[in-house]
Design a protein around this motif. Structure first.
Motif, PDB file in Angstrom:
ATOM      1  N   LEU A   6      32.238  57.289  40.944  1.00 13.47           N
ATOM      2  CA  LEU A   6      32.861  57.916  39.774  1.00 13.47           C
ATOM      3  C   LEU A   6      34.058  57.113  39.287  1.00 13.47           C
ATOM      4  CD1 LEU A   6      32.753  61.693  40.758  1.00 13.47           C
ATOM      5  CD2 LEU A   6      31.538  60.618  38.860  1.00 13.47           C
ATOM      6  N   SER A   7      34.887  56.635  40.214  1.00 13.80           N
ATOM      7  CA  SER A   7      36.078  55.883  39.802  1.00 13.80           C
ATOM      8  C   SER A   7      35.687  54.584  39.110  1.00 13.80           C
ATOM      9  CB  SER A   7      36.996  55.619  40.991  1.00 13.80           C
ATOM     10  OG  SER A   7      36.414  54.726  41.908  1.00 13.80           O
ATOM     11  N   LYS A   8      34.635  53.931  39.593  1.00 16.31           N
ATOM     12  CA  LYS A   8      34.177  52.693  38.954  1.00 16.31           C
ATOM     13  C   LYS A   8      33.566  52.985  37.582  1.00 16.31           C
ATOM     14  CE  LYS A   8      33.205  50.117  43.190  1.00 16.31           C
ATOM     15  NZ  LYS A   8      32.151  49.580  44.064  1.00 16.31           N
ATOM     16  N   SER A  13      41.426  55.437  39.010  1.00 18.70           N
ATOM     17  CA  SER A  13      41.596  55.267  40.448  1.00 18.70           C
ATOM     18  C   SER A  13      40.844  56.345  41.227  1.00 18.70           C
ATOM     19  CB  SER A  13      43.076  55.321  40.814  1.00 18.70           C
ATOM     20  OG  SER A  13      43.567  56.631  40.682  1.00 18.70           O
ATOM     21  N   ARG A  14      40.552  56.019  42.470  1.00 19.36           N
ATOM     22  CA  ARG A  14      39.875  56.979  43.343  1.00 19.36           C
ATOM     23  C   ARG A  14      40.773  58.197  43.571  1.00 19.36           C
ATOM     24  NH1 ARG A  14      37.770  55.851  49.450  1.00 19.36           N
ATOM     25  NH2 ARG A  14      36.779  57.871  49.732  1.00 19.36           N
ATOM     26  N   ASN A  15      42.074  57.991  43.617  1.00 15.77           N
ATOM     27  CA  ASN A  15      43.016  59.087  43.794  1.00 15.77           C
ATOM     28  C   ASN A  15      42.921  60.085  42.635  1.00 15.77           C
ATOM     29  OD1 ASN A  15      45.142  60.376  45.268  1.00 15.77           O
ATOM     30  ND2 ASN A  15      46.563  59.642  43.705  1.00 15.77           N
ATOM     31  N   THR A  16      42.755  59.563  41.421  1.00 17.11           N
ATOM     32  CA  THR A  16      42.594  60.431  40.249  1.00 17.11           C
ATOM     33  C   THR A  16      41.326  61.275  40.385  1.00 17.11           C
ATOM     34  OG1 THR A  16      43.762  58.862  38.845  1.00 17.11           O
ATOM     35  CG2 THR A  16      42.351  60.458  37.732  1.00 17.11           C
ATOM     36  N   ILE A  17      40.255  60.639  40.836  1.00 14.36           N
ATOM     37  CA  ILE A  17      38.985  61.363  41.039  1.00 14.36           C
ATOM     38  C   ILE A  17      39.170  62.451  42.085  1.00 14.36           C
ATOM     39  CG2 ILE A  17      36.602  61.145  41.841  1.00 14.36           C
ATOM     40  CD1 ILE A  17      37.054  59.957  39.049  1.00 14.36           C
ATOM     41  N   LYS A  18      39.872  62.142  43.178  1.00 13.39           N
ATOM     42  CA  LYS A  18      40.116  63.145  44.229  1.00 13.39           C
ATOM     43  C   LYS A  18      40.858  64.350  43.662  1.00 13.39           C
ATOM     44  CE  LYS A  18      40.258  60.464  48.444  1.00 13.39           C
ATOM     45  NZ  LYS A  18      40.558  60.788  49.804  1.00 13.39           N
ATOM     46  N   LYS A  19      41.893  64.095  42.857  1.00  8.43           N
ATOM     47  CA  LYS A  19      42.669  65.186  42.264  1.00  8.43           C
ATOM     48  C   LYS A  19      41.808  66.055  41.349  1.00  8.43           C
ATOM     49  CE  LYS A  19      47.152  62.853  42.361  1.00  8.43           C
ATOM     50  NZ  LYS A  19      48.221  62.260  41.554  1.00  8.43           N
TER      51      LYS A  19
END
Length: 77
Positions: A6-8, A13-19
């Motif tokens: 999803l982040s790619k 960023s992966r952190n944004t996706i996690k949030k």
């Protein structure tokens, strides 16, 4: 839903996706499992019908409120 993919794909960023996934989980829209990632929550037909019934009542209340409070000036806008 894979965080890395999803982040790619989205370019964040992966952190944004996690949030975002955590927020969606709090809203009961996704289910997150350790080491498996997140999946979109499946709703039963009964739940979907219930949500639509709630929406129908809310929309009627909104329309009723708008009718009671609308002015001629609002209509001309």
């Amino acid at each position: 839903l894979n965080e890395i993919d999803l982040s790619k794909e989205i370019g964040v960023s992966r952190n944004t996706i996690k949030k975002v996934l955590l927020k969606l989980e709090k809203e009961h829209l996704v289910v997150t499992e350790d080491n498996k990632g997140a999946t979109v929550k499946a709703y039963t037909l009964e739940e979907v019908i219930n949500y639509f019934e709630i929406r129908e009542v809310l929309e009627a209340l909104i329309i009723d409120s708008a009718i009671k409070n609308i002015t001629y000036h609002d209509i001309l806008k």
